[in-house]
Design a protein around this motif. Structure first.
Motif, PDB file in Angstrom:
ATOM      1  N   GLY A   1       0.841  -1.200   0.000  1.00 24.61           N
ATOM      2  CA  GLY A   1       0.000   0.000   0.000  1.00 24.61           C
ATOM      3  C   GLY A   1       0.871   1.244   0.000  1.00 24.61           C
ATOM      4  O   GLY A   1       0.912   2.000   0.974  1.00 24.61           O
ATOM      5  N   PHE A   2       1.583   1.448  -1.094  1.00 23.10           N
ATOM      6  CA  PHE A   2       2.570   2.531  -1.158  1.00 23.10           C
ATOM      7  C   PHE A   2       1.934   3.915  -1.200  1.00 23.10           C
ATOM      8  O   PHE A   2       2.576   4.911  -0.904  1.00 23.10           O
ATOM      9  CB  PHE A   2       3.477   2.340  -2.369  1.00 23.10           C
ATOM     10  N   ASN A   3       0.661   3.964  -1.597  1.00 21.95           N
ATOM     11  CA  ASN A   3      -0.081   5.218  -1.591  1.00 21.95           C
ATOM     12  C   ASN A   3      -1.559   4.891  -1.460  1.00 21.95           C
ATOM     13  O   ASN A   3      -1.949   3.715  -1.456  1.00 21.95           O
ATOM     14  CB  ASN A   3       0.212   6.064  -2.842  1.00 21.95           C
ATOM     15  N   THR A   4      -2.375   5.928  -1.376  1.00 23.05           N
ATOM     16  CA  THR A   4      -3.802   5.724  -1.112  1.00 23.05           C
ATOM     17  C   THR A   4      -4.483   4.912  -2.196  1.00 23.05           C
ATOM     18  O   THR A   4      -5.225   3.962  -1.917  1.00 23.05           O
ATOM     19  CB  THR A   4      -4.507   7.087  -0.963  1.00 23.05           C
ATOM     20  N   ILE A   5      -4.235   5.253  -3.447  1.00 25.09           N
ATOM     21  CA  ILE A   5      -4.918   4.551  -4.533  1.00 25.09           C
ATOM     22  C   ILE A   5      -4.485   3.095  -4.609  1.00 25.09           C
ATOM     23  O   ILE A   5      -5.302   2.204  -4.892  1.00 25.09           O
ATOM     24  CB  ILE A   5      -4.719   5.281  -5.887  1.00 25.09           C
ATOM     25  N   SER A   6      -3.213   2.808  -4.305  1.00 18.18           N
ATOM     26  CA  SER A   6      -2.749   1.420  -4.292  1.00 18.18           C
ATOM     27  C   SER A   6      -3.456   0.625  -3.201  1.00 18.18           C
ATOM     28  O   SER A   6      -3.865  -0.521  -3.420  1.00 18.18           O
ATOM     29  CB  SER A   6      -1.238   1.366  -4.068  1.00 18.18           C
ATOM     30  N   SER A   7      -3.590   1.214  -2.031  1.00 24.12           N
ATOM     31  CA  SER A   7      -4.273   0.530  -0.931  1.00 24.12           C
ATOM     32  C   SER A   7      -5.719   0.206  -1.288  1.00 24.12           C
ATOM     33  O   SER A   7      -6.206  -0.899  -1.018  1.00 24.12           O
ATOM     34  CB  SER A   7      -4.234   1.393   0.330  1.00 24.12           C
ATOM     35  N   ILE A   8      -6.404   1.154  -1.896  1.00 21.53           N
ATOM     36  CA  ILE A   8      -7.812   0.946  -2.263  1.00 21.53           C
ATOM     37  C   ILE A   8      -7.932  -0.114  -3.340  1.00 21.53           C
ATOM     38  O   ILE A   8      -8.762  -1.037  -3.242  1.00 21.53           O
ATOM     39  CB  ILE A   8      -8.444   2.267  -2.734  1.00 21.53           C
ATOM     40  N   LYS A   9      -7.120  -0.022  -4.383  1.00 19.42           N
ATOM     41  CA  LYS A   9      -7.198  -0.984  -5.483  1.00 19.42           C
ATOM     42  C   LYS A   9      -6.869  -2.400  -5.011  1.00 19.42           C
ATOM     43  O   LYS A   9      -7.537  -3.367  -5.389  1.00 19.42           O
ATOM     44  CB  LYS A   9      -6.257  -0.573  -6.614  1.00 19.42           C
ATOM     45  N   ARG A  10      -5.846  -2.533  -4.178  1.00 23.34           N
ATOM     46  CA  ARG A  10      -5.462  -3.855  -3.690  1.00 23.34           C
ATOM     47  C   ARG A  10      -6.500  -4.432  -2.731  1.00 23.34           C
ATOM     48  O   ARG A  10      -6.693  -5.650  -2.675  1.00 23.34           O
ATOM     49  CB  ARG A  10      -4.084  -3.781  -3.026  1.00 23.34           C
TER      50      ARG A  10
ATOM     51  N   ALA B   1      -9.743   8.881  -0.253  1.00 25.91           N
ATOM     52  CA  ALA B   1      -9.785   7.420  -0.276  1.00 25.91           C
ATOM     53  C   ALA B   1     -11.172   6.914  -0.669  1.00 25.91           C
ATOM     54  O   ALA B   1     -11.306   5.983  -1.469  1.00 25.91           O
ATOM     55  CB  ALA B   1      -9.392   6.875   1.099  1.00 25.91           C
ATOM     56  N   LEU B   2     -12.197   7.530  -0.119  1.00 23.61           N
ATOM     57  CA  LEU B   2     -13.569   7.159  -0.474  1.00 23.61           C
ATOM     58  C   LEU B   2     -13.865   7.444  -1.943  1.00 23.61           C
ATOM     59  O   LEU B   2     -14.583   6.695  -2.598  1.00 23.61           O
ATOM     60  CB  LEU B   2     -14.564   7.935   0.397  1.00 23.61           C
ATOM     61  N   PHE B   3     -13.321   8.535  -2.447  1.00 23.84           N
ATOM     62  CA  PHE B   3     -13.498   8.884  -3.858  1.00 23.84           C
ATOM     63  C   PHE B   3     -12.957   7.764  -4.743  1.00 23.84           C
ATOM     64  O   PHE B   3     -13.618   7.320  -5.681  1.00 23.84           O
ATOM     65  CB  PHE B   3     -12.785  10.200  -4.151  1.00 23.84           C
ATOM     66  N   PHE B   4     -11.752   7.277  -4.437  1.00 24.31           N
ATOM     67  CA  PHE B   4     -11.191   6.161  -5.192  1.00 24.31           C
ATOM     68  C   PHE B   4     -12.081   4.931  -5.080  1.00 24.31           C
ATOM     69  O   PHE B   4     -12.354   4.242  -6.070  1.00 24.31           O
ATOM     70  CB  PHE B   4      -9.785   5.818  -4.679  1.00 24.31           C
TER      71      PHE B   4
END
Length: 202
Positions: free
Chosen positions: A124-133, A155-158
């Motif tokens: 989870g190197f950044n917010t979008i990575s954490s959400i996608k994973r 984060a919710l937006f993603f």
């Protein structure tokens, strides 16, 4: 002189368009996430999984990072209140630095969370990575995202754009004037980047 005025006019126009884009991007993020963030444990609907977004456990001084501890307190409250069954701790793992391991240890030894309910996400190197994973790798779609309120909106937006059934729970913010205003300004700009990512399909 006329050429200088034309350059100034073009510069002013671009500046106005840039400011308008930043404002519209933030309005878009707010509107898409409106009503899906919570500050009271008793009011948030239950979800199967909590996704805790990572941050450094220590400050440069070596003292405990209050942003980190507040997030751990928040997700522990959700678990002990019966609002979640599993916890994904998502953050950066690199040589001599491991946010998910630090989060897991803190939850076990400081918050009384059973080890078997905690899943470490080391990428989870950044917010979008954490959400996608969270969705693609761990197959968690019904989630409560846990971070400070200013971070949760992006984060919710993603998550909403990935069609996840996501809510957000706000960890207590940290009111230190320098970091407080810096974080909120940085997040204001980061939401613009999030909207650009959505538009270009990243």
């Amino acid at each position: 002189m006329k050429r200088i005025l034309n350059i100034f006019n073009y510069f002013s126009l671009f500046a106005e368009l840039g400011l308008l884009m930043m404002l519209m991007s933030n309005i878009w993020v707010y509107n898409l996430t409106h009503g899906r963030t919570y500050t009271k444990v008793s009011r948030i609907p239950a979800r199967e999984t909590a996704l805790v977004l990572g941050t450094s456990p220590k400050m440069k001084s070596g003292a405990a990072n209050p942003y980190f501890t507040k997030r751990m307190d928040a997700v522990a409250a959700l678990f002990h209140y019966g609002k979640i069954q599993k916890i994904i701790v998502s953050g950066e793992k690199s040589p001599h630095y491991d946010e998910p391991f630090a989060m897991k240890n803190y939850l076990i030894f400081n918050e009384g969370i059973p080890e078997h309910v905690i899943i470490e996400d080391p990428k989870g190197f950044n917010t979008i990575s954490s959400i996608k994973r969270c969705k693609s790798h761990y197959h968690a779609n019904n989630v409560i995202i846990v971070s400070q309120g200013f971070h949760n909106l992006r984060a919710l937006f993603f998550a909403r754009n990935l069609n996840m059934n996501a809510l957000a729970f706000e960890a207590e913010d940290v009111y230190r004037p320098r970091s407080y205003y810096r974080n909120h300004f940085r997040e204001f700009l980061a939401r613009v980047k999030a909207v650009i990512y959505f538009i270009i399909g990243v």
